[in-house]
Motif scaffolding. Sequence first.
Motif, mmCIF file in Angstrom:
data_model
loop_
_atom_site.group_PDB
_atom_site.id
_atom_site.type_symbol
_atom_site.label_atom_id
_atom_site.label_comp_id
_atom_site.label_asym_id
_atom_site.label_seq_id
_atom_site.Cartn_x
_atom_site.Cartn_y
_atom_site.Cartn_z
ATOM 1 N N ASN A 4 1.010 -0.850 -0.125
ATOM 2 C CA ASN A 4 0.334 0.416 0.239
ATOM 3 C C ASN A 4 0.233 1.098 0.390
ATOM 4 O O ASN A 4 2.101 1.059 0.438
ATOM 5 C CB ASN A 4 -1.157 0.428 1.352
ATOM 6 C CG ASN A 4 -0.094 0.407 2.443
ATOM 7 O OD1 ASN A 4 0.944 0.077 2.510
ATOM 8 N ND2 ASN A 4 -1.338 0.662 3.461
ATOM 9 N N GLU A 5 0.667 2.273 0.121
ATOM 10 C CA GLU A 5 0.934 3.521 -0.489
ATOM 11 C C GLU A 5 1.691 3.626 1.025
ATOM 12 O O GLU A 5 2.039 4.762 1.333
ATOM 13 C CB GLU A 5 -0.111 4.648 -0.521
ATOM 14 C CG GLU A 5 -0.186 4.879 -2.276
ATOM 15 C CD GLU A 5 -1.226 5.981 -2.627
ATOM 16 O OE1 GLU A 5 -1.712 6.445 -1.975
ATOM 17 O OE2 GLU A 5 -1.447 6.165 -4.507
ATOM 18 N N ALA A 6 0.705 3.658 2.758
ATOM 19 C CA ALA A 6 1.461 3.643 3.657
ATOM 20 C C ALA A 6 2.496 3.139 3.660
ATOM 21 O O ALA A 6 3.171 3.411 5.039
ATOM 22 C CB ALA A 6 0.304 3.654 4.397
ATOM 23 N N LYS A 7 2.264 1.542 3.154
ATOM 24 C CA LYS A 7 3.734 1.262 3.290
ATOM 25 C C LYS A 7 3.865 0.714 4.348
ATOM 26 O O LYS A 7 4.914 0.297 4.975
ATOM 27 C CB LYS A 7 5.166 1.756 3.333
ATOM 28 C CG LYS A 7 5.665 2.617 1.321
ATOM 29 C CD LYS A 7 6.469 3.145 1.297
ATOM 30 C CE LYS A 7 7.587 3.338 0.245
ATOM 31 N NZ LYS A 7 5.999 4.596 -0.460
ATOM 32 N N ASP A 8 2.309 0.409 5.244
ATOM 33 C CA ASP A 8 2.657 -0.546 6.655
ATOM 34 C C ASP A 8 2.132 -1.499 6.401
ATOM 35 O O ASP A 8 1.587 -2.340 7.207
ATOM 36 C CB ASP A 8 1.898 0.448 7.693
ATOM 37 C CG ASP A 8 0.620 0.840 7.122
ATOM 38 O OD1 ASP A 8 0.168 0.973 6.224
ATOM 39 O OD2 ASP A 8 -0.196 1.208 7.950
ATOM 40 N N LEU A 9 1.795 -1.671 5.167
ATOM 41 C CA LEU A 9 1.283 -3.299 4.715
ATOM 42 C C LEU A 9 2.404 -4.447 3.401
ATOM 43 O O LEU A 9 2.984 -3.947 2.048
ATOM 44 C CB LEU A 9 0.278 -3.583 3.714
ATOM 45 C CG LEU A 9 -1.136 -3.386 4.743
ATOM 46 C CD1 LEU A 9 -2.155 -2.415 4.207
ATOM 47 C CD2 LEU A 9 -1.132 -3.780 5.850
ATOM 48 N N LYS A 10 2.983 -5.596 4.614
ATOM 49 C CA LYS A 10 3.886 -6.353 3.499
ATOM 50 C C LYS A 10 3.887 -7.231 3.027
ATOM 51 O O LYS A 10 2.954 -7.899 3.923
ATOM 52 C CB LYS A 10 5.536 -5.981 3.719
ATOM 53 C CG LYS A 10 5.744 -4.732 3.671
ATOM 54 C CD LYS A 10 7.404 -4.403 4.290
ATOM 55 C CE LYS A 10 8.260 -3.046 4.022
ATOM 56 N NZ LYS A 10 9.245 -3.031 4.811
ATOM 57 N N THR A 11 3.783 -7.993 2.341
ATOM 58 C CA THR A 11 3.254 -9.329 1.925
ATOM 59 C C THR A 11 5.202 -9.735 1.691
ATOM 60 O O THR A 11 5.962 -9.478 1.224
ATOM 61 C CB THR A 11 2.047 -9.474 0.511
ATOM 62 O OG1 THR A 11 1.234 -9.152 1.045
ATOM 63 C CG2 THR A 11 2.844 -11.050 0.318
ATOM 64 N N PHE A 12 4.756 -10.810 2.843
ATOM 65 C CA PHE A 12 6.643 -11.929 2.656
ATOM 66 C C PHE A 12 5.473 -13.437 2.442
ATOM 67 O O PHE A 12 5.063 -13.470 2.559
ATOM 68 C CB PHE A 12 6.772 -12.230 4.600
ATOM 69 C CG PHE A 12 7.097 -10.421 5.114
ATOM 70 C CD1 PHE A 12 7.912 -10.433 4.979
ATOM 71 C CD2 PHE A 12 6.266 -9.688 5.137
ATOM 72 C CE1 PHE A 12 8.712 -9.447 5.559
ATOM 73 C CE2 PHE A 12 6.338 -8.858 6.177
ATOM 74 C CZ PHE A 12 7.078 -8.005 6.418
ATOM 75 N N GLN A 13 7.095 -13.502 0.774
ATOM 76 C CA GLN A 13 6.694 -14.807 0.334
ATOM 77 C C GLN A 13 8.050 -15.541 1.422
ATOM 78 O O GLN A 13 9.074 -15.354 0.998
ATOM 79 C CB GLN A 13 6.933 -14.629 -1.377
ATOM 80 C CG GLN A 13 6.925 -15.940 -1.134
ATOM 81 C CD GLN A 13 6.648 -16.133 -2.919
ATOM 82 O OE1 GLN A 13 7.963 -16.070 -3.183
ATOM 83 N NE2 GLN A 13 5.498 -15.348 -3.674
#
Lengths: 341, 281
Positions: free
Chosen positions: B19-28
């Motif tokens: 997201n733009e707020a950069k507080d959501l990351k998807t970890f593979q």
Amino acid sequence: MAESKIDKNKIPELLKAVSADYTLYGPKDEAGIVAMGRINSVEELMLDYRNSTISAKELFLPRAEVVYEFDGQKFVDDKLSDEKRVIFGMRPCDCRALALLDRNFDTDQVKDPFYITRRQNTIVVALACNQPASSCFCTVTGGDPFGQEGADVLLGDIGDSLLAKAVTPKGKDFLASYSKFFLRQGSGNWDKQAKEARNKIKTELNIENIKSCLDDRFENDVWKTVSLKCLGCGACSYLCPTCYCFDLVDEKTSTGVKKVRTWDCCMFPLFTKHASGHNPRDVNSARLRQKIMHKFSYYMERYGVNGCVGCGRCVRRCPVNLDIRGVLEQLMAAPNIATEK
Amino acid sequence: MKNPYRPILTKIEKVTVENEAKDLKTFQLVFCNEEEANDFRFQCGQFAELTVLGVGECPIGIASSPMDKAFLEFTVKRYPDGLVTNALHNCRLGDKIGVRGPLGNSFPMEKMEGKNVVFVGGGFAFTTLRSTIKYMLHEDNRSKFGNLTLVYGARSPGELLYKEQLKEWEALNDIETHITVDKGDENWKGKEGFVPAVLDQVAPSPNNAVVLVCGPPIMLKFTLPVLTKLGFGSGEIVTSLEMRMKCGIGLCGRCNIGSKYVCRDGPVFTFEQLQALPAEM
């Protein structure tokens, strides 16, 4: 099962023999309080005590224990206790507490290897209770001063000697191994003793319908009333032989990390606080409600028994004299009117 | 006896800022040990405890599909006060992450076979719904399920998760997608409006259908009356809950609502089941 008795003069000899084969634990004086501790010399063991200040819970669920260790490269093999133990002189309420803890830590779905190993490696020799305290209420919650649930051997004090009976096969083997210290006896006079002890418990409280009563009063102002003086200090939980809630904490080692399980308590605000800041039990009354409901409603629902053994430790040690028996009375007496939210 | 507290080791293969707020990351994450990879069988809706070694664990829903055998994906929101989520967000490619799971129950996959499935998602609570959609759209599984309808919304276009995936689904004929944002920007050509309102317009039929709803509490609050109005029974409305957890296996005593542990008896509950529980969420 076969019954026998042992002359009190013979007890030191018996304990010495047991100590040669097992690590011996039992009630002892630890800086002025009675704790269930390791008995290094048999003189330390106290058999003329009412109940231990601190329960035997920590011998099965230590206050802190490592549940795994990672050395930086790989996981280290689990360190399960291989100590063969005898706990001598545990009160029936605390023995019954073990039977309750078993329901949580040794289930079909989940098995806790640390708890189960300690249970398997321990022989519990219970000492029936002739002198219940005024704060005791085991008979109210389904126990008995002469109860044998959770014990392997039950002893009963009849003055000069102790009656002994095996409760489990493990207890039978134990008594057989040390039979030279015991005299065989047809049938001890347990019933009379037990009745006398039972009559000494003066708490008059009927909690037969406690579950439905509490369930009906989940949303009720009475929780605010009963929790007014509670400090939320958690002393009751730490002393309770059936409170088992725990935390899992990471600790760094020189090369890696270990995960440590520590006692925790539902009376603490952080217990349920989410990372987002949201807390489903954000006030003290909700936390006291959880504690009471867990023991007298949720435990009943999951396991068919209530989760209190009536040992009275929380009554004796609460810094503001909040008496759980009084709390239950107040809850049951409260009008069954849900509070509007 | 298996040690239920010990995680298995995985390695961060890929990180996507969602997201733009950069507080959501998807970890593979990929498994470090092949045997453990084969043993890790999960169903849509289950979660795992992620461990940043030396920091702690946090429970996160599995966002990848059970059909993706080579890796696991977890979308994690970083909270300012979240010890573990902050540590996770600071991790780099190749870092070791412990995974303990799969934990909890799952969406009612068998019950949904032969039925139409409606997905209602809001914000970053979309992770296990994404797992389920991916699973159902897989060619091996698609025929087992009826029509699939998705209503998904976020605050703004930049806050929508899995943007590329959403575009792929929109291009398919296999799933009806309705993506909405509370407020669009100059580039946004899609719907504007809250999820419950869009759901009301889309008005999926309750006949032979199950609805999976995952979103923030405020969205759930306004979505349930819409679903009821549309004719969905409370037993056909399925949701997934979050709670603070430690053990994840029903032992440590903190994630309960009434007598039910969210970790072991949940996290998936029907609305009917939730109605029987005390209001303590």
